[in-house]
Write an enzyme that holds these catalytic residues in place. Structure first.
Site, short mmCIF file in Angstrom:
data_model
loop_
_atom_site.label_atom_id
_atom_site.label_comp_id
_atom_site.label_asym_id
_atom_site.label_seq_id
_atom_site.Cartn_x
_atom_site.Cartn_y
_atom_site.Cartn_z
N LYS A 74 0.85 -1.19 0.00
CA LYS A 74 0.00 0.00 0.00
C LYS A 74 0.89 1.24 0.00
CE LYS A 74 -1.77 2.86 2.65
NZ LYS A 74 -1.69 4.03 1.75
N GLU A 76 10.13 2.35 10.07
CA GLU A 76 11.11 3.38 9.69
C GLU A 76 10.39 4.71 9.84
OE1 GLU A 76 14.26 3.12 8.88
OE2 GLU A 76 14.33 0.94 8.87
N CYS A 116 13.75 11.89 5.34
CA CYS A 116 13.72 11.49 6.75
C CYS A 116 15.05 11.76 7.44
CB CYS A 116 13.36 10.02 6.87
SG CYS A 116 14.41 8.98 5.86
N GLU A 124 9.86 17.13 13.99
CA GLU A 124 10.24 17.06 12.57
C GLU A 124 9.34 18.00 11.78
OE1 GLU A 124 9.02 13.50 10.47
OE2 GLU A 124 11.05 13.25 9.70
P1 NAD Z 1 2.41 8.93 7.04
O1 NAD Z 1 2.71 8.31 8.35
O2 NAD Z 1 1.38 9.97 6.96
O3 NAD Z 1 1.97 7.82 5.98
C1 NAD Z 1 2.80 6.73 5.62
C2 NAD Z 1 1.95 5.63 5.03
O4 NAD Z 1 1.10 5.10 6.05
C3 NAD Z 1 1.04 6.06 3.90
O5 NAD Z 1 0.99 5.05 2.92
C4 NAD Z 1 -0.31 6.21 4.60
O6 NAD Z 1 -1.42 6.09 3.74
C5 NAD Z 1 -0.23 5.04 5.56
N1 NAD Z 1 -1.14 5.10 6.71
C6 NAD Z 1 -1.57 6.19 7.39
N2 NAD Z 1 -2.40 5.82 8.39
C7 NAD Z 1 -2.50 4.47 8.34
C8 NAD Z 1 -3.22 3.50 9.10
N3 NAD Z 1 -4.00 3.85 10.13
N4 NAD Z 1 -3.10 2.21 8.77
C9 NAD Z 1 -2.30 1.82 7.75
N5 NAD Z 1 -1.61 2.70 6.97
C10 NAD Z 1 -1.70 4.01 7.27
O7 NAD Z 1 3.81 9.46 6.49
P2 NAD Z 1 4.09 10.34 5.20
O8 NAD Z 1 3.61 11.72 5.47
O9 NAD Z 1 3.60 9.60 4.00
O10 NAD Z 1 5.68 10.31 5.17
C11 NAD Z 1 6.49 11.21 5.84
C12 NAD Z 1 7.11 10.58 7.06
O11 NAD Z 1 7.84 9.42 6.69
C13 NAD Z 1 8.13 11.48 7.73
O12 NAD Z 1 7.91 11.49 9.12
C14 NAD Z 1 9.47 10.83 7.42
O13 NAD Z 1 10.46 11.09 8.37
C15 NAD Z 1 9.10 9.40 7.35
N6 NAD Z 1 10.08 8.65 6.56
C16 NAD Z 1 10.99 7.86 7.23
C17 NAD Z 1 11.95 7.17 6.49
C18 NAD Z 1 12.99 6.31 7.18
O14 NAD Z 1 13.73 5.63 6.50
N7 NAD Z 1 13.07 6.31 8.49
C19 NAD Z 1 11.98 7.29 5.10
C20 NAD Z 1 11.04 8.10 4.47
C21 NAD Z 1 10.09 8.77 5.22
#
Ligand code: NAD
Length: 490
Positions: free
Chosen positions: A173, A248, A282, A383
């Site tokens: 997803k 992550e 990130c 962040e």
């Molecule tokens: P997000 O947490 O909003 O969403 C991430 C994913 O989770 C999306 O596909 C979203 O649809 C899904 N999601 C949201 N709620 C859910 C639920 N209840 N059940 C299942 N899936 C759900 O994050 P974002 O805004 O897409 O990404 C940005 C974040 O990602 C930042 O905090 C960044 O630091 C982090 N990030 C971390 C890394 C790493 O390697 N540590 C890499 C890239 C991004």
């Protein structure tokens, strides 16, 4: 062609859901895709479950799986420009950056093709000549792979490649904002010969399309990349069914510059550390920690250079960085900077949207430097995931380490110094999954990636990134079993 891929067939959502995907650079319509509801996700989970429990995929030859990964890498490489273009349209990032991403994705598939083939298990010496003992790896089962929007295909490859290499089945997803390259990847997986049911794709928002992946007993592992808040929610959601979980999450990464560093190079990298992809990374170096004796000169020059950064869309050759992903995300970054002002941070540059009318339709935000920060401020602790750099000053090595570690995160950080002993001392004291010395941002598929503290659980990349997708089994074979008479025979 419909965009959900479930049990070997492309199909539309059962409830007819759809979403327009718009380019963040100008709001133009990129594509309209089907969006799954819980019924579609359930079908995908059941298909992945059947493929794991009833097909020969999980017990098939590692050699065949690795050959498939190489074919996917070949397909991605030969369609590089299409994939990069799709990624740039969804994310707004510069085309050249998307092209680099595709190269990295190809390398990830090739790395796991090799890693899986070379790590079959090991023989254990039990000290008993009548026993043959070995430890073997087996796939975990059905994996839910949930990815974010900032590096959509790259983050997906870090999951899909080891997941398949280890013999699992999956439901992918991607972020609802950036689905296009996941659709392309699915097509290449099919063309490369992925059996029906082994890989499934559901598109859509977290609560509608993703939530069931975290609660359904048919899912064995949830591998998630995204924000801290969502990560906490997911961890709670998987608890009743005790799924394996790999997270992550975010970072608030310190970029530590000592006065004895090559300051010209450190300055150049300090800009890339935070302003690459407009800070939507990130591991972005969002906290500059600078030694007090060189602080004024360093930050003055940083401000001059940050003000010169050219913003623009993915296909603008002159642009150096692009827009934020959405209006909502930009509003969050704006609120974050306002909070910083309220806490007494000094806005040295940026702090607003650009004036250029050509950029008014995209979700642009100027590179911003907040000076005079301390680690008690919310802008240092939280962040922003935008082009916002906070500046803190330190007096010596101990002070630098103390300030750098003073957050709940532990994803990455860098230290700049010409003193090799100090570089090593600081690197070993930083509580982070990645530390760069006199560099910022590079990573390779061979080396593990992940967070200490609240930046995550588990690792991606490297052999540990494969182990996330494998169970470990000890097989004990007594080749000369004899009666023991532990209990009497009556
Ligand atoms: P997000 O947490 O909003 O969403 C991430 C994913 O989770 C999306 O596909 C979203 O649809 C899904 N999601 C949201 N709620 C859910 C639920 N209840 N059940 C299942 N899936 C759900 O994050 P974002 O805004 O897409 O990404 C940005 C974040 O990602 C930042 O905090 C960044 O630091 C982090 N990030 C971390 C890394 C790493 O390697 N540590 C890499 C890239 C991004």
């Amino acid at each position: 062609m419909p965009e959900l891929y479930i049990d070997g067939a492309w199909r539309a959502a059962l409830a007819g859901g759809q979403r327009d995907i718009r380019c963040p650079a100008d709001g133009s319509l990129t594509v309209t895709v089907d969006e799954a509801g819980p019924d579609d996700t359930l079908d995908a989970i059941l298909a992945a479950r059947r493929a794991f429990d009833e097909s020969s995929w999980p017990s098939g030859s590692v050699h065949d799986r690795c050959a498939l990964l190489h074919r996917v890498a070949d397909l991605l490489a030969s369609h590089k420009s299409d994939v990069a273009r799709a990624e740039s349209l969804d994310t707004g990032k510069r085309l050249v950056e998307s092209e680099y991403d595709v190269d990295d994705v190809v390398a990830v598939f090739r790395f796991y093709a090799g890693a899986a083939a070379g790590t079959a298990g090991r023989v254990v010496d039990t000290g008993r000549p009548d026993v043959r003992s070995r430890v073997v790896h087996e796939p975990i089962g059905v994996c839910a792979l949930i990815t974010p929007w900032n590096y959509p295909l790259l983050q997906t490859s870090w999951k899909v490649a080891p997941c398949l290499a280890a013999g699992n089945t999956f439901v992918l997803k991607p972020s609802e904002l950036t689905p296009s390259t996941a659709i392309l990847l699915m097509r290449y997986l099919i063309e490369a010969g992925l059996p029906a049911g082994v890989g499934n794709l559901v598109l859509g928002a977290g609560p509608q399309a993703g939530a069931l992946l975290t609660t359904h007993p048919g899912v064995d592992l949830v591998s998630f990349t995204g924000g801290l808040g969502t990560g906490r929610q997911l961890m709670a959601a998987v608890a009743p069914t005790v799924k394996k979980v790999a997270l992550e999450l975010g970072g608030k990464n310190p970029n530590i510059v000592f006065a004895d560093a090559d300051l010209e190079v450190a300055l150049d990298f300090a800009l890339t550390a935070i302003f690459l992809h407009s800070g939507q990374v990130c591991s972005a170096g969002a906290r500059l920690l600078i030694e007090g004796s060189v602080k004024d000169k360093f930050v003055d020059e940083l401000v001059v250079r940050a003000e010169r950064i050219r913003l623009g869309g993915p296909f603008d050759d002159k642009a150096e960085t692009g827009p934020l992903i959405s209006a909502e995300h930009r509003a969050k970054v704006e609120a974050y900077v306002e909070a910083g002002r309220g806490e007494g941070a000094q806005v040295r540059c940026g702090g607003s949207r650009p004036d250029d009318p050509a950029l008014s339709v995209g979700f642009y935000y100027l590179p911003t430097i907040l000076d005079g920060c301390t680690s008690s401020m919310s802008v240092v602790q939280n962040e922003s995931f935008g082009p916002v750099l906070t500046v803190e000053t330190f007096v010596d090595e101990d002070d630098a380490v103390r300030i750098a570690n003073d957050t709940i995160f532990g994803l990455a950080g860098a230290v700049w110094t010409s003193n090799a002993g100090r570089a090593e001392r600081v690197a070993s004291r930083l509580r982070m999954g990645t530390v760069w010395i006199n560099d910022y941002h590079p990573y390779v598929p061979q080396a593990e990636w992940g967070g200490y503290k609240q930046s995550g659980v588990g690792r991606e990349l490297g052999v540990a990134g494969l182990d996330e997708y494998r169970e470990t089994k000890h097989i004990w074979h007594n080749v000369r079993p004899e009666v023991q008479r532990w209990f009497g025979d009556g």
